[in-house]
Design a protein around this motif. Structure first.
Motif, PDB file in Angstrom:
ATOM      1  N   ASP A 120      58.978  33.506  27.931  1.00 25.90           N
ATOM      2  CA  ASP A 120      59.949  33.552  29.012  1.00 25.90           C
ATOM      3  C   ASP A 120      59.331  33.253  30.366  1.00 25.90           C
ATOM      4  OD1 ASP A 120      59.918  35.935  27.033  1.00 25.90           O
ATOM      5  OD2 ASP A 120      62.056  35.510  27.278  1.00 25.90           O
ATOM      6  N   LEU A 121      58.082  33.686  30.586  1.00 32.06           N
ATOM      7  CA  LEU A 121      57.395  33.436  31.843  1.00 32.06           C
ATOM      8  C   LEU A 121      56.201  32.506  31.673  1.00 32.06           C
ATOM      9  CD1 LEU A 121      58.187  36.829  31.889  1.00 32.06           C
ATOM     10  CD2 LEU A 121      57.737  36.298  34.268  1.00 32.06           C
ATOM     11  N   CYS A 122      55.886  32.139  30.443  1.00 29.76           N
ATOM     12  CA  CYS A 122      54.745  31.273  30.103  1.00 29.76           C
ATOM     13  C   CYS A 122      53.458  31.785  30.735  1.00 29.76           C
ATOM     14  CB  CYS A 122      55.008  29.837  30.535  1.00 29.76           C
ATOM     15  SG  CYS A 122      53.905  28.662  29.712  1.00 29.76           S
ATOM     16  N   THR A 123      53.241  33.065  30.649  1.00 26.45           N
ATOM     17  CA  THR A 123      52.029  33.679  31.189  1.00 26.45           C
ATOM     18  C   THR A 123      51.938  35.106  30.674  1.00 26.45           C
ATOM     19  OG1 THR A 123      50.766  34.074  33.227  1.00 26.45           O
ATOM     20  CG2 THR A 123      53.111  34.618  33.280  1.00 26.45           C
ATOM     21  N   GLY A 124      50.872  35.778  31.050  1.00 26.76           N
ATOM     22  CA  GLY A 124      50.772  37.208  30.838  1.00 26.76           C
ATOM     23  C   GLY A 124      51.116  37.920  32.135  1.00 26.76           C
ATOM     24  N   PHE A 125      51.755  39.072  32.029  1.00 20.31           N
ATOM     25  CA  PHE A 125      52.016  39.847  33.243  1.00 20.31           C
ATOM     26  C   PHE A 125      51.222  41.144  33.274  1.00 20.31           C
ATOM     27  CE2 PHE A 125      55.907  39.941  30.502  1.00 20.31           C
ATOM     28  CZ  PHE A 125      55.642  41.123  29.846  1.00 20.31           C
ATOM     29  N   VAL A 126      50.614  41.501  32.152  1.00 23.02           N
ATOM     30  CA  VAL A 126      49.615  42.564  32.139  1.00 23.02           C
ATOM     31  C   VAL A 126      48.417  42.026  31.373  1.00 23.02           C
ATOM     32  CG1 VAL A 126      51.242  44.493  32.332  1.00 23.02           C
ATOM     33  CG2 VAL A 126      50.627  43.647  30.069  1.00 23.02           C
ATOM     34  N   GLY A 127      47.213  42.355  31.838  1.00 25.38           N
ATOM     35  CA  GLY A 127      46.032  41.803  31.197  1.00 25.38           C
ATOM     36  C   GLY A 127      44.770  42.162  31.952  1.00 25.38           C
ATOM     37  N   PRO A 128      43.710  41.401  31.768  1.00 25.54           N
ATOM     38  CA  PRO A 128      42.427  41.729  32.384  1.00 25.54           C
ATOM     39  C   PRO A 128      42.343  41.247  33.824  1.00 25.54           C
ATOM     40  CG  PRO A 128      42.203  39.745  31.093  1.00 25.54           C
ATOM     41  CD  PRO A 128      43.620  40.212  30.890  1.00 25.54           C
ATOM     42  N   ALA A 129      41.393  41.786  34.534  1.00 24.68           N
ATOM     43  CA  ALA A 129      41.032  41.333  35.877  1.00 24.68           C
ATOM     44  C   ALA A 129      39.532  41.543  36.024  1.00 24.68           C
ATOM     45  CB  ALA A 129      41.798  42.105  36.951  1.00 24.68           C
ATOM     46  N   PRO A 130      38.829  40.653  36.707  1.00 24.26           N
ATOM     47  CA  PRO A 130      37.374  40.793  36.812  1.00 24.26           C
ATOM     48  C   PRO A 130      36.931  41.968  37.667  1.00 24.26           C
ATOM     49  CG  PRO A 130      38.148  38.940  38.119  1.00 24.26           C
ATOM     50  CD  PRO A 130      39.325  39.412  37.313  1.00 24.26           C
ATOM     51  N   LEU A 131      37.872  42.645  38.341  1.00 21.84           N
ATOM     52  CA  LEU A 131      37.531  43.793  39.179  1.00 21.84           C
ATOM     53  C   LEU A 131      37.956  45.111  38.552  1.00 21.84           C
ATOM     54  CD1 LEU A 131      38.574  42.380  42.680  1.00 21.84           C
ATOM     55  CD2 LEU A 131      36.430  42.073  41.430  1.00 21.84           C
ATOM     56  N   VAL A 132      38.391  45.068  37.279  1.00 18.40           N
ATOM     57  CA  VAL A 132      38.939  46.263  36.629  1.00 18.40           C
ATOM     58  C   VAL A 132      38.194  46.514  35.317  1.00 18.40           C
ATOM     59  CG1 VAL A 132      41.004  47.365  35.688  1.00 18.40           C
ATOM     60  CG2 VAL A 132      41.197  45.816  37.647  1.00 18.40           C
ATOM     61  N   HIS A 189      57.564  22.629  37.601  1.00 20.35           N
ATOM     62  CA  HIS A 189      56.231  22.158  37.981  1.00 20.35           C
ATOM     63  C   HIS A 189      55.507  23.175  38.851  1.00 20.35           C
ATOM     64  CE1 HIS A 189      55.762  17.721  36.976  1.00 20.35           C
ATOM     65  NE2 HIS A 189      56.958  18.001  36.488  1.00 20.35           N
ATOM     66  N   GLY A 190      56.134  23.583  39.948  1.00 22.85           N
ATOM     67  CA  GLY A 190      55.451  24.440  40.907  1.00 22.85           C
ATOM     68  C   GLY A 190      55.215  25.839  40.400  1.00 22.85           C
ATOM     69  N   GLY A 191      56.205  26.424  39.731  1.00 25.65           N
ATOM     70  CA  GLY A 191      56.061  27.795  39.250  1.00 25.65           C
ATOM     71  C   GLY A 191      54.960  27.938  38.228  1.00 25.65           C
ATOM     72  N   ILE A 192      54.905  27.001  37.272  1.00 27.09           N
ATOM     73  CA  ILE A 192      53.851  27.041  36.261  1.00 27.09           C
ATOM     74  C   ILE A 192      52.499  26.793  36.900  1.00 27.09           C
ATOM     75  CG2 ILE A 192      52.906  25.779  34.291  1.00 27.09           C
ATOM     76  CD1 ILE A 192      55.079  27.804  33.554  1.00 27.09           C
ATOM     77  N   LEU A 193      52.418  25.822  37.802  1.00 27.59           N
ATOM     78  CA  LEU A 193      51.143  25.526  38.440  1.00 27.59           C
ATOM     79  C   LEU A 193      50.597  26.737  39.177  1.00 27.59           C
ATOM     80  CD1 LEU A 193      48.908  23.574  39.322  1.00 27.59           C
ATOM     81  CD2 LEU A 193      50.374  22.920  41.253  1.00 27.59           C
ATOM     82  N   LEU A 194      51.403  27.357  40.029  1.00 30.62           N
ATOM     83  CA  LEU A 194      50.904  28.497  40.804  1.00 30.62           C
ATOM     84  C   LEU A 194      50.550  29.676  39.905  1.00 30.62           C
ATOM     85  CD1 LEU A 194      52.901  28.940  44.134  1.00 30.62           C
ATOM     86  CD2 LEU A 194      50.628  28.023  43.770  1.00 30.62           C
ATOM     87  N   GLU A 195      51.394  29.965  38.936  1.00 32.72           N
ATOM     88  CA  GLU A 195      51.138  31.100  38.054  1.00 32.72           C
ATOM     89  C   GLU A 195      49.861  30.893  37.251  1.00 32.72           C
ATOM     90  OE1 GLU A 195      50.925  34.451  36.041  1.00 32.72           O
ATOM     91  OE2 GLU A 195      52.348  34.123  37.678  1.00 32.72           O
ATOM     92  N   HIS A 196      49.658  29.698  36.727  1.00 32.68           N
ATOM     93  CA  HIS A 196      48.468  29.447  35.923  1.00 32.68           C
ATOM     94  C   HIS A 196      47.209  29.367  36.775  1.00 32.68           C
ATOM     95  CE1 HIS A 196      50.817  27.826  32.171  1.00 32.68           C
ATOM     96  NE2 HIS A 196      51.134  29.055  32.507  1.00 32.68           N
ATOM     97  N   LEU A 197      47.311  28.867  38.003  1.00 32.67           N
ATOM     98  CA  LEU A 197      46.159  28.923  38.898  1.00 32.67           C
ATOM     99  C   LEU A 197      45.737  30.368  39.121  1.00 32.67           C
ATOM    100  CD1 LEU A 197      47.179  26.252  41.574  1.00 32.67           C
ATOM    101  CD2 LEU A 197      45.267  26.074  39.963  1.00 32.67           C
ATOM    102  N   LYS A 198      46.705  31.228  39.340  1.00 30.34           N
ATOM    103  CA  LYS A 198      46.404  32.650  39.547  1.00 30.34           C
ATOM    104  C   LYS A 198      45.815  33.284  38.295  1.00 30.34           C
ATOM    105  CE  LYS A 198      49.034  35.738  38.341  1.00 30.34           C
ATOM    106  NZ  LYS A 198      50.250  36.508  38.012  1.00 30.34           N
ATOM    107  N   ALA A 199      46.473  33.062  37.150  1.00 28.05           N
ATOM    108  CA  ALA A 199      46.043  33.720  35.919  1.00 28.05           C
ATOM    109  C   ALA A 199      44.681  33.216  35.453  1.00 28.05           C
ATOM    110  CB  ALA A 199      47.092  33.520  34.832  1.00 28.05           C
ATOM    111  N   LEU A 200      44.500  31.887  35.450  1.00 26.55           N
ATOM    112  CA  LEU A 200      43.250  31.319  34.957  1.00 26.55           C
ATOM    113  C   LEU A 200      42.131  31.433  35.978  1.00 26.55           C
ATOM    114  CD1 LEU A 200      44.699  28.074  33.317  1.00 26.55           C
ATOM    115  CD2 LEU A 200      43.940  30.128  32.128  1.00 26.55           C
TER     116      LEU A 200
END
Length: 698
Positions: A458-470, A322-333
């Motif tokens: 494996d991590l249910c997210t992206g670890f490389v990708g876009p950023a609004p400052l890049v 619960h917590g790991g997915i929530l925090l990671e997706h809050l950050k990514a999205l």
């Protein structure tokens, strides 16, 4: 769902992102038709630039409010360094930025930083579903789910209605005995009922596991039998374009093979009047009103089990908390995709791919969720882009193969559709060739940020990708995501920049797997990611990190072509071969030579023809010449083999490693799981080629 449907287009609603178009969307710094020679291979053309004022983005405001002053002033590189070295401060800041709710004191962000075995927020008691269904700037009557299906009419769901329906589903699951830790399995398509059932399951602290209804019986049983579900939610069938697919026989066979299932619930999706054997009807499960409540659980309490592709053996049952997915997706999205309550988020996915789980988290940052159920190429390749236009999507995600298919078909969605609200386009599933960047920028949304991502189930997210400052450069993944200590390591396990290396993650991330289901001693988890380099996550990809911080993924490290000691990434081949008009698909493998001292081996390129084309000698010669000219003579295959089709998984990935195993003599049932493939019959051509090759060598 037509363009004049006000319930979807919301012509009357306030939408003020348009006034921020220049700041939020960035600007084209160079025209797509730059003069030849204007850029070098070391400095690809910039297609999109970030806003001059970083605080027009949530990431910019986040750094201003939470990071040390020198970090906030130091740009993205400084932010990434801070986020991957001071994990305690960074993840605590994410928690605070997004107002994560815990019923007990959360404790330190990272109590133990071992890999595997990291301990995050040990005191926290929270629930993922609570955050997805929170207001986050939305009013109760705001549209929060828009669903298009080729099986039935479109569905539009308000936040109030979504909460009500989740409450009813929660009550129904409780009536049949579902509680904390029980597994609820779904054989359902990407429709609102699936989302509702998932959130209801999560609200109870039960564990979700879903497979897409296009999976065959064996593939479903191989996955679900490992988690022993007590409830199975299943669909009667669906339409895929103009094809009708009845799944009732499959449901009966799956149910019979899962003795743990105590309750089978049938959803009449294809035919509302259809009988589904002895299944309880879906309306009986959700027909009574129920209070929406949330059972708080530990940070690492299982939320769902995702399954690996199953192309190299029994699929790995990957447990996410619960917590790991929530925090990671809050950050990514929230930070990387810059999504908020004025956005509508769409990513084409089935329920058997981790991008569905990623999409389900849109509500945690207040964004609306847009679903699609059906064939993305029916009646033509404009179908998904029509949905993007009709639903006012602001961030759309598709796969790289889909982008390249659109490009090859010569369509220009921006000529026919209003895509003016689209400010971001994500691409994943495979490396996106530079020509794919060009097509998205020129033919879909010139001012949109093209966000190529890479990550995984494996991590249910992206670890490389876009950023609004890049900035976004043609053919490159813009950055390593905040909180993801991704590095390229050479053969001596030293980090390298500007050259290809093994993709590793050297610091823990909250969404790393809690466990593999049933892996009591953790041995399978350790062997999957940490056995090669103790204490370091080895992902299995080749990556190049440029001196600008951008990234280039060049294929699986275990599928890499090694000719004479020189490593060749498979993605390099596809970037050259895929754009050839007559080529519909391709797969390249490297086989050992007959002579043990032959370090070059044998490079074999398999090609499938595009519709309406033949792969004659002239086309093969063109492919060889392009590889020689664009890459190197070392990239020219020793043999080009024409096959009817290239095997791909249901999520669109090429079967490089399993095909190599088949060509090396591994039996097909050991090398690959046909039920996990979109086109299992395609394997036979490779089996026959291997047999012919073996016979010829005798």
């Amino acid at each position: 769902m037509g363009a004049d449907d006000r319930s979807i287009n919301h012509a009357s609603r306030v939408y003020d992102r348009g006034s921020l178009a220049v700041d939020r969307r960035g600007t084209m710094t160079e025209p797509a038709t730059s003069e030849p020679g204007a850029v070098t291979p070391d400095a690809p053309r910039v297609l999109w630039s970030p806003p001059d004022d970083p605080t027009t983005t949530r990431m910019g405001r986040f750094l201003r409010d939470h990071a040390p002053a020198e970090v906030a002033a130091g740009g993205y590189a400084a932010a990434w360094e801070w986020s991957t070295t001071d994990l305690e401060s960074f993840w605590t800041a994410v928690w605070r930025e997004f107002d994560v709710v815990s019923s007990q004191p959360r404790g330190p962000a990272l109590a133990d930083d071992r890999m595997p075995g990291a301990v995050w927020f040990p005191g926290a008691r929270l629930n993922y579903a609570r955050h997805v269904l929170a207001s986050r700037g939305r009013a109760d009557d705001d549209t929060t789910v828009i669903a298009r299906s080729q099986t039935r009419p479109d569905d539009v769901v308000s936040l109030r209605d979504l909460r009500r329906r989740v409450g009813s589903a929660r009550a129904g699951l409780r009536r049949i005995g579902v509680g904390r830790g029980d597994r609820v399995a779904a054989y359902l398509p990407n429709i609102p009922e699936t989302m509702i059932a998932f959130l209801a399951t999560a609200s109870l602290g039960a564990v979700w596991a879903s497979v897409a209804p296009e999976f065959g019986v064996r593939s479903v049983v191989d996955r679900l039998s490992q988690v022993e579900p007590t409830v199975l939610l299943a669909v009667d069938g669906y339409r895929y374009g103009d094809r009708v697919v009845d799944r009732r026989d499959h449901v009966d066979a799956i149910h019979a093979a899962l003795p743990s299932v105590q309750h089978l619930v049938g959803l009449p999706h294809l035919d509302p009047a259809a009988a589904m054997g002895h299944a309880s009807p879906w309306p009986d499960l959700v027909g009574e009103a129920g209070d929406l409540d949330f059972d708080d659980v530990a940070f690492d309490h299982p939320l769902y089990v995702l399954f690996s592709s199953g192309t190299t053996g029994l699929p790995k049952p990957i447990v996410h908390g619960h917590g790991g997915i929530l925090l990671e997706h809050l950050k990514a999205l929230g930070l990387h995709l810059d999504l908020g309550h004025r956005d509508r988020f769409f990513w084409f996915s089935t329920t058997g791919w981790m991008m569905w789980n990623f999409l389900m988290s849109a509500g945690s940052v207040g964004a609306g969720t847009v679903l699609f159920d059906g064939n993305p190429g029916h009646p033509d390749l404009l179908e998904l882009w029509r949905l993007v236009a009709d639903a006012d999507v602001t961030y759309a995600g598709v796969s790289a193969p889909f982008v390249m298919a659109c490009r090859k078909a010569g369509i220009r969605p921006s000529d026919d559709l209003d895509l003016s609200r689209l400010r971001g386009i994500g691409s994943t599933g495979a490396p996106l060739p530079a020509t794919g960047f060009d097509w998205l920028a020129e033919s879909v949304a010139p001012r949109a940020q093209v966000g190529s991502l890479s990550g995984g189930t494996d991590l249910c997210t992206g670890f490389v990708g876009p950023a609004p400052l890049v900035e976004v450069r043609r053919g490159e993944i813009p950055a390593r995501l905040l909180g993801a200590r991704v590095e390229a390591w050479d053969a001596d396990h030293h980090p390298v920049v500007g050259e290809q290396g093994e993709l590793v993650i050297t610091r823990p991330m909250p969404s790393m797997p809690v466990a593999f289901w049933g892996d009591e001693d953790g041995r399978r988890l350790h062997e999957a990611y940490f056995a090669h380099i103790p204490g370091v996550w080895r992902h299995g990809d080749w990556i190049t990190i440029t001196d600008r911080g951008s990234c280039i993924i060049t294929g699986r490290s275990d599928a890499t072509l090694n000719r004479g000691g020189v490593r060749l990434g498979t993605a390099e081949f596809y970037a050259v071969v895929d754009p050839v008009e007559a080529v519909g698909d391709a797969l390249v493998v490297h086989l050992p030579g007959d002579d043990p001292e032959d370090s070059m081996g044998r490079l074999v390129l398999f090609l499938a023809a595009a519709e309406g084309h033949d792969l004659d000698d002239e086309v093969v010669a063109e492919v060889r010449q392009r590889l020689r000219t664009d890459l190197s003579p070392r990239h020219v295959p020793d043999e080009v083999v024409v096959v009817p089709a290239i095997p791909r998984t249901l999520s669109g990935k090429r079967l490089e490693v399993p095909i190599k195993r088949i060509l090396s003599g591994t039996p097909i049932e050991v090398a690959a799981s046909p039920g996990a493939l979109a086109n299992p019959d395609s394997l036979q051509a490779f089996v026959q080629w291997a047999a012919d090759r073996a016979e010829a060598s005798d």
